[in-house]
Design an enzyme around this catalytic site. Structure first.
Site, PDB file in Angstrom:
ATOM      1  N   ASP A  32       0.774  -1.016   0.170  1.00 27.94           N
ATOM      2  CA  ASP A  32      -0.172   0.205   0.185  1.00 27.94           C
ATOM      3  C   ASP A  32       0.745   1.424   0.143  1.00 27.94           C
ATOM      4  O   ASP A  32       1.675   1.523   0.962  1.00 27.94           O
ATOM      5  CB  ASP A  32      -0.841   0.076   1.369  1.00 27.94           C
ATOM      6  CG  ASP A  32      -2.112   1.040   0.980  1.00 27.94           C
ATOM      7  OD1 ASP A  32      -2.716   0.893   0.223  1.00 27.94           O
ATOM      8  OD2 ASP A  32      -2.003   1.949   2.233  1.00 27.94           O
ATOM      9  N   GLU A  54       1.192  -0.379  -5.278  1.00 27.85           N
ATOM     10  CA  GLU A  54       0.200   0.107  -5.412  1.00 27.85           C
ATOM     11  C   GLU A  54       0.501   1.521  -5.353  1.00 27.85           C
ATOM     12  O   GLU A  54       0.296   2.294  -4.084  1.00 27.85           O
ATOM     13  CB  GLU A  54      -1.146  -0.157  -4.219  1.00 27.85           C
ATOM     14  CG  GLU A  54      -2.258   0.561  -4.398  1.00 27.85           C
ATOM     15  CD  GLU A  54      -2.599   1.820  -3.518  1.00 27.85           C
ATOM     16  OE1 GLU A  54      -3.565   2.382  -3.646  1.00 27.85           O
ATOM     17  OE2 GLU A  54      -1.744   1.996  -2.586  1.00 27.85           O
TER      18      GLU A  54
END
Length: 976
Positions: A708, A737
């Site tokens: 993330d 991401e």
């Protein structure tokens, strides 16, 4: 004034005009009697006189038309017309004006009106004038002159250029000035206003209303060269005494040619044209011209900057040592090595089982033949400390480009380098073959070649090359010349000599690396779910056991990766309510990205999901359905995370003892705080702790990590951590991401991330898609950046899906599944769920990030069967296993994108046609790339429609297709 019938040329030549010394006169030239010529700059209109020609003038002029003289409506009724028919007439014309100048005492004259004089007569006219008025200066006005006149003007003292007709910007004047200066010095006549400013900028002498009579024409003190580009708002000229390449000083003149605008000019636009031979250019008031620092000029303003030549450099004695060092350098140069990432700074990415094709330019002086090789070694050799290199010979491709390849059969880091050397024996073979073909005696060459083999055999007595080198010597012993030549040129002899070559002066490059990863790093289909929503009951928190019930459904759709957002304990402090509200009700689950409670952090499981044993059971059950689990690695903490109590020195605390929550404007994450990688106490403990988290889950059988927001964490951390993890688990794969700037995304890929989210989510039009995919597949990114095309995420509900309905979901699924080897779907996409939080928002209403959901997996209008078919097609066709192999095809409708995906050998070719408009029917004409398969344009080809499985035949390359919202894409496989 009436003309007098006289043989006196002065009496008849009242067409002359002058500029009186010092007196203010009208702008136009004025007619005056010859008696004034002694004190004026005289202008002679060569092509006309007033009145009736007499004396010599009768050879050059016809008398005025008497009828016209009586007609008051006619212009210039008393004008004699030019009449030059032979050389005598031309010389007479010159003598007429020359005698007039001599009689009038003129010291020189400006000669006009050449446009009416034939080009062949120009030199004769000037010769006659010089003969009759020797010692006078002559300035030729170039207005109206044809280029046929120009060679004869070399005898003039100066040429008057049409400066008044130039705007200071157009290109024509610079070219004209260059040509005129090649003939004679250049001046300007009667120049005022802009023309006067231009004359100063170009150092062109002026002759005008206030110019006194001259003993000689004005001298040209310097030649100024135009440096500015055509149409530039500022005219820039460089002046020096003579050739600026040799001059000791130079002047730059800047002129704003606009009368109504301020102009800015960057010295970087013209200083490169000077050659760097001078020191700084400085104005009288101390302003220095510096590239990148624009100069501002008011309307019509000018500025001058002067510089002197740089002093001579020291001239030390030639160093014999440096010459010897240069002689020791390799004569072979190796350039443009591919594949490479930043010239070897980072590994190239490949999939284990592929071959790495290496190319390089091998360059050398002279005509000697070169040889090259690629040496490589694999991860096992590196692990065992084996320094030996494997070697494969390179083959020439032409134009100094060479190629070789080697396999990357297993996971891990491979090394390779390129070698190049002058091949003495191959050079010999080439030369002797040419001489023999030309009939040149080759007895001595045969002896030289034999001696090369003898020397090589002496180096290899008793080893594996002994016999291959001895055999040609036995064959040639006592043989005739033809047999000896044949033996020397034989391929087996060349092979033995190549292997025996000592490679003197060989060039060896640095080491390049290749990261061979597993198939799933480049080809996979991901499906994302929130385990807590898998109970099918919004009143009950889902468990890992509930997820197991959905495994058959997910596997049946053809996905091979099941990805979970964070599955760790969720904090209570500042917990978020439904739709990201700050007022949660009792029992609201909160965001799984708020990681950590007193019960545990990143290495713990949310207790409502189940135990570690439950998780491991799910992992095994998923594997039984062909699904691999992927988990989220999100480096953020709930305020309740144990680390805030146990490792306060891993965080940045504010002066009041509080800690700032996370933000990504305009988004705010009040339930999350971030670690500080460079806080006191964080190095190395925090870095090690985070690596141990990943290693813990890798120890539980997890190899896929979606990370993330990695772009908000230090790049050195990721490079170190991924290296540590993959040294222990080579099959680990990290997905970045990172929706951020392209170069940051690229850097993450370079330092170790196997895959990356992309901007595909927001590329909707044909130009956008073609430009983006062309960059990914043909730019440097193709060697290290693997794009993962997620069609949606829990955070991103694209506008195209919100407004495109079922057809829009089909469009994006077809694009993602066929354009990239990696594609992903967040749960709900297959059901065409796209309700936004609010108009204009790219967030889902009732997002699973903040609440439990129950999904009707049989919702009407779903696209489950289409997704299932797409995944089956992907798996069955190797051309769709990678992002490369892409080529866009013609399509007559701009709303329809057409492209092919093909394997390198074109054994598998898929043609895709996708309507990018989910609301309308589109007809388009497309071209099949038959020529790439070596087929003529009219060939018959067998086609398999991959969505229906139907086979049919087509003739020719061009065909008409119709795409509808019910089925907005067509996928064909070229069978033949």
């Amino acid at each position: 004034m009436d003309m007098v019938d006289s043989h006196d040329p002065i009496a008849t030549l009242h067409g002359a005009t002058l500029v009186a010394s010092g007196a203010p006169l009208p702008a136009a030239w004025v007619t005056c009697p010859p008696a004034s010529w002694r004190d004026a700059v005289v202008e002679l209109p060569m092509a006309r006189i007033d009145g009736t020609p007499t004396g010599l003038a009768t050879r050059a002029y016809r008398p005025p038309d008497r009828a016209r003289r009586l007609d008051p409506r006619g212009e210039l009724p008393n004008l004699a017309t030019l009449h030059i028919t032979d050389e005598a007439a031309a010389q007479a014309l010159g003598r007429v004006w020359g005698e007039a100048m001599a009689a009038g005492g003129a010291k020189g004259a400006i000669l006009r009106g050449w446009g009416e004089i034939p080009g062949w007569a120009t030199g004769l006219v000037l010769a006659g004038l010089r003969e009759a008025a020797p010692g006078r200066w002559l300035i030729v006005d170039m207005a109206g002159c044809d280029t046929q006149h120009w060679p004869a003007f070399a005898v003039a003292d100066a040429l008057a250029c049409p400066l008044g007709a130039w705007d200071g910007r157009s290109a024509w004047f610079g070219y004209l000035l260059m040509r005129l200066r090649a003939i004679a010095p250049v001046v300007a006549v009667d120049a005022g206003g802009l023309a006067a400013s231009l004359a100063r900028a170009l150092a062109i002498p002026l002759i005008g209303a206030h110019t006194p009579n001259m003993e000689t024409p004005p001298a040209v003190s310097e030649i100024r060269e135009i440096l500015s580009a055509p149409e530039a708002s500022v005219l820039v000229t460089l002046g020096s005494a003579g050739d600026p390449r040799l001059a000791q000083a130079a002047t730059l003149h800047l002129l704003n040619t606009g009368a109504d605008r301020t102009a800015l000019i960057d010295p970087a636009t013209f200083l490169p044209g000077i050659g760097g031979l001078f020191g700084p250019f400085v104005s009288a008031d101390g302003i220095e011209l510096v590239p990148g620092r624009p100069v501002e000029l008011a309307p019509g303003a000018s500025a001058e900057f002067a510089a002197t030549r740089l002093p001579a450099r020291p001239n030390p004695a030639i160093s014999s040592a440096r010459a010897a060092a240069a002689a020791s350098l390799a004569r072979v140069a190796i350039e443009a090595i591919s594949p490479a990432v930043d010239d070897g700074a980072f590994p190239v990415k490949r999939i284990a089982g592929e071959r790495v094709v290496v190319e390089a330019d091998l360059i050398c002086d002279g005509h000697d033949k070169l040889s090259g090789a690629v040496q490589w070694r694999g991860p096992m050799q590196n692990a065992l400390g084996d320094p030996a290199w494997n070697e494969v010979a390179m083959v020439p491709l032409g134009n100094d480009r060479w190629q070789a390849s080697f396999p990357v059969a297993t996971l891990g880091l491979y090394e390779f380098r390129v070698l190049g050397w002058r091949d003495a024996y191959e050079t010999f073979r080439d030369e002797i073959a040419k001489k023999h073909a030309a009939g040149v005696p080759i007895a001595l060459e045969i002896q030289e070649g034999t001696e090369q083999i003898v020397a090589a055999r002496a180096r290899h007595q008793g080893d594996e090359l002994d016999w291959p080198l001895t055999r040609p010597l036995y064959t040639m012993d006592g043989a005739d010349e033809a047999t000896r030549l044949e033996t020397l040129l034989a391929p087996e002899t060349a092979d033995a000599m190549r292997r025996a070559d000592t490679r003197p002066g060989m060039c060896v490059t640095g080491v390049y690396t290749v990261d061979a990863e597993r198939t799933g790093a480049g080809f996979a289909s991901w499906f994302e779910v929130f385990p807590r929503s898998m109970s099918d009951d919004v009143s009950r928190h889902g468990t890992f056991a509930d997820v197991e019930r959905h495994l058959p459904r997910i596997a049946a759709m053809g996905f091979d990766v099941l990805y979970f957002p964070p599955i760790h304990p969720i904090g209570r402090t500042n917990r978020k309510g439904p739709n990201n509200t700050l007022t949660p009700a009792e029992g609201d689950p909160g965001s799984p990205y708020a990681i950590g409670t007193a019960g545990g952090g990143h290495d713990a499981l949310h207790p409502e999901l189940g135990t570690l044993e439950d998780f491991l059971h799910l992992r095994e059950a998923a594997a039984g359905h062909g699904l691999e689990l992927a988990i989220d690695f999100a480096i953020q903490c709930s305020p309740d995370h144990p680390w805030l109590r146990e490792h306060r020195d891993w965080f940045a605390w504010r002066p009041d003892g509080s800690i700032r929550y996370a933000e990504n404007p305009p988004k705010k994450y009040q339930d999350i705080v971030n670690v500080d990688f460079y806080a006191e106490g964080a190095i190395p403990d925090l870095w090690v702790a985070l690596a141990k988290v990943v290693l813990f889950w890798a120890g539980q059988g997890i190899r896929l990590f979606r990370v993330d927001n990695p772009h908000t964490k230090p790049l050195p951390f990721w490079q170190w951590m991924i290296t540590e993890v993959r040294a222990r688990f080579p099959d680990a794969v990290f997905l970045a991401e990172a929706f951020t700037r392209p170069k940051v995304m690229n850097r993450l890929a370079k330092i170790g991330f196997s895959q990356s989210y992309t901007y595909f989510t927001w590329r909707n039009t044909r130009p956008e898609l073609e430009e983006y995919l062309t960059t990914l597949t043909t730019g440097p990114e193709r060697e290290y950046f693997r794009p993962h095309f997620f069609v949606n995420t829990p955070d991103i509900n694209p506008t195209f899906l919100q407004t495109g309905g079922r057809a829009g979901h089909l469009v994006r699924a077809a694009l993602a599944a066929t354009l990239s080897g990696l594609w992903g779907v967040y749960n709900g996409f297959e059901l065409c769920e796209a309700t936004p939080l609010a108009p204009g928002k790219e967030e889902y209403l009732d997002s699973e990030k903040f609440q439990l959901r129950a999904w009707d997996t049989a919702r009407p209008g779903n696209i489950v069967s289409e997704i299932t078919r797409l995944n089956h097609i992907r798996r069955a066709n190797p051309a769709l296993h990678r992002t490369g192999g892409l080529a866009f095809l013609p399509s007559s409708d701009p709303a329809v994108i057409a492209y092919e995906k093909a394997t390198d050998d074109r054994g598998n070719v898929i043609c895709c046609f996708v309507s990018l408009d989910p609301h309308a029917i589109h007809d388009t004409r497309i071209e099949l790339p038959l020529w790439k398969s070596g087929l003529p344009g009219e060939a018959h080809v067998e086609i398999e429609d991959l969505m229906s499985g139907v086979r049919f035949g087509l003739d020719g390359a061009w065909h008409d297709l119709r795409l509808t919202p019910d089925m907005p894409f067509i996928l064909w496989r070229l069978v033949t």
